[in-house]
Design a protein around this motif. Structure first.
Motif, PDB file in Angstrom:
ATOM      1  N   GLY A 138       0.788  -1.222   0.000  1.00 51.66           N
ATOM      2  CA  GLY A 138       0.000   0.000   0.000  1.00 51.66           C
ATOM      3  C   GLY A 138       0.816   1.266   0.000  1.00 51.66           C
ATOM      4  O   GLY A 138       0.263   2.370  -0.061  1.00 51.66           O
ATOM      5  N   TYR A 139       2.146   1.119   0.058  1.00 46.57           N
ATOM      6  CA  TYR A 139       3.026   2.287   0.099  1.00 46.57           C
ATOM      7  C   TYR A 139       4.104   2.144  -0.971  1.00 46.57           C
ATOM      8  O   TYR A 139       4.616   1.060  -1.207  1.00 46.57           O
ATOM      9  CB  TYR A 139       3.693   2.426   1.471  1.00 46.57           C
ATOM     10  N   HIS A 191       1.635   6.926   0.762  1.00 49.25           N
ATOM     11  CA  HIS A 191       0.487   6.036   0.823  1.00 49.25           C
ATOM     12  C   HIS A 191      -0.281   6.142  -0.492  1.00 49.25           C
ATOM     13  O   HIS A 191      -0.753   7.228  -0.869  1.00 49.25           O
ATOM     14  CB  HIS A 191      -0.408   6.427   2.002  1.00 49.25           C
ATOM     15  N   THR A 240      -4.012   7.579  -0.437  1.00 52.68           N
ATOM     16  CA  THR A 240      -4.282   8.945  -0.009  1.00 52.68           C
ATOM     17  C   THR A 240      -3.256   9.960  -0.511  1.00 52.68           C
ATOM     18  O   THR A 240      -3.525  11.173  -0.477  1.00 52.68           O
ATOM     19  CB  THR A 240      -4.311   9.028   1.531  1.00 52.68           C
ATOM     20  N   TYR A 281       4.905   9.557   4.491  1.00 49.90           N
ATOM     21  CA  TYR A 281       5.300   9.030   5.790  1.00 49.90           C
ATOM     22  C   TYR A 281       6.791   8.703   5.753  1.00 49.90           C
ATOM     23  O   TYR A 281       7.414   8.666   4.687  1.00 49.90           O
ATOM     24  CB  TYR A 281       4.521   7.750   6.130  1.00 49.90           C
TER      25      TYR A 281
END
Length: 331
Positions: A7-8, A27, A30, A34
């Motif tokens: 997912g990243y 991410h 979204t 991070y």
């Protein structure tokens, strides 16, 4: 590297440390950024690096202050019932470490250290010590806001560690001598960091960055030079505060971060006047030398800047210097 964490996606690699790597990740769903710290186990003695990453996450979960970096989620990987990898997803901090973004103005520098004291005070109120404050563990944003990072060596107030942990040139005497740690331990670490920020030199702690013991300050015939000795333009009260923070005897140090913050805040008006005066002097045109009078050229000065990220834990003789390819590096 898209599968480093499902997912990243990796944006860039920020740095390398002992058995660890730090990445800026995004991410996918979204678009939010991070920081991801990945620690891998390559030998039996690497367990402590994994435990430090877990400790960083656990301590961060107990903290809530804008100057303290948040950890979002912890991921553990096991093979044959043995922990082999730890990944910590953390708040992304956009900035540079203090050793790369040290303010030129004295008032801005004191404002920065007031923020550090506030963050450490919040840690103490939660019952924890940082125990590894140093220039590379303070991230400075472009607007002057700071973020304290790396809680891997954090511990409860009053804890006595089974081994020596800390960074040479910033480590407190009680850390070297493996005594119980208190709020004044962080006061010493902060004071040693401020000493460097003001003078460009490191405070003579009991262990240097080369692992060499210097002996106790109490037994030294010659006291360390105060910041005022190295830079006569500094306010005497600021110099006294730094030396009190770095005292061998904990009872001589400020009792807590509230006292440090208060004494630094009281010095801000003086620091602002001195900074304004220095700024005006820099803006004034330089005097034109008399060409008829021979002038003597001064010898070039050597670059005394040092890379303090080379040693993050003195008991690890195999630790290699971290590569600084981004705004921060792991320790």
């Amino acid at each position: 590297m898209a599968d480093l964490l499902p997912g990243y996606n990796v944006v860039t690699k920020l740095g390398d440390g002992a058995r660890s790597a730090v990445y800026e990740v995004i991410h996918v769903a979204t678009g939010k950024l991070y920081t991801l710290k990945r620690v891998t186990r390559e030998a039996n003695e690497d367990d402590r690096f994994l435990q430090q990453a877990i400790n960083e996450f656990n301590v961060s979960q107990r903290l809530n202050h804008p100057t303290l970096r948040r950890s979002i989620e912890l991921f553990k990987t096991r093979r044959l019932f043995k922990l082999v990898q730890v990944r910590v997803l953390m708040e992304f901090v956009d900035g540079l470490s203090l050793d790369r973004r040290r303010p030129d103005r004295l008032d801005e520098l004191l404002t920065l250290f007031i923020q550090i004291a506030e963050g450490l005070g919040a840690m103490h109120q939660a019952g924890f010590l940082h125990t590894d404050i140093k220039p590379t563990n303070v991230i400075v944003a472009a607007d002057g806001a700071i973020k304290i990072i790396d809680f891997g060596q954090s511990c409860p107030i009053g804890h006595r560690k089974p081994r020596i942990q800390g960074t040479p040139d910033y480590i407190a005497p009680e850390q070297v001598e493996r005594r119980s740690l208190s709020q004044q331990t962080d006061v010493f670490n902060l004071g040693a960091t401020l000493y460097w920020a003001l003078t460009g030199q490191t405070y003579p702690t009991l262990i240097t960055r080369h692992g060499r013991t210097r002996g106790t300050v109490a037994s030294s015939a010659k006291p360390p030079p105060a910041p005022l000795d190295l830079d006569p333009t500094l306010p005497p009260a600021l110099s006294r505060l730094v030396m009190a923070c770095c005292a061998y005897d904990r009872e001589v140090r400020p009792r807590d971060m509230a006292e440090v913050r208060g004494r630094l805040s009281a010095l801000l008006p003086v620091a602002q006047r001195l900074a304004d005066q220095a700024s005006r002097q820099k803006s004034e045109p330089a005097a034109v030398p008399d060409v008829s009078t021979p002038t003597t050229a001064l010898p070039p000065t050597s670059d005394d800047s040092l890379d303090y990220s080379a040693i993050s834990e003195i008991i690890n003789p195999h630790h290699s210097p971290e590569r600084r390819s981004g705004p921060e590096t792991p320790s």
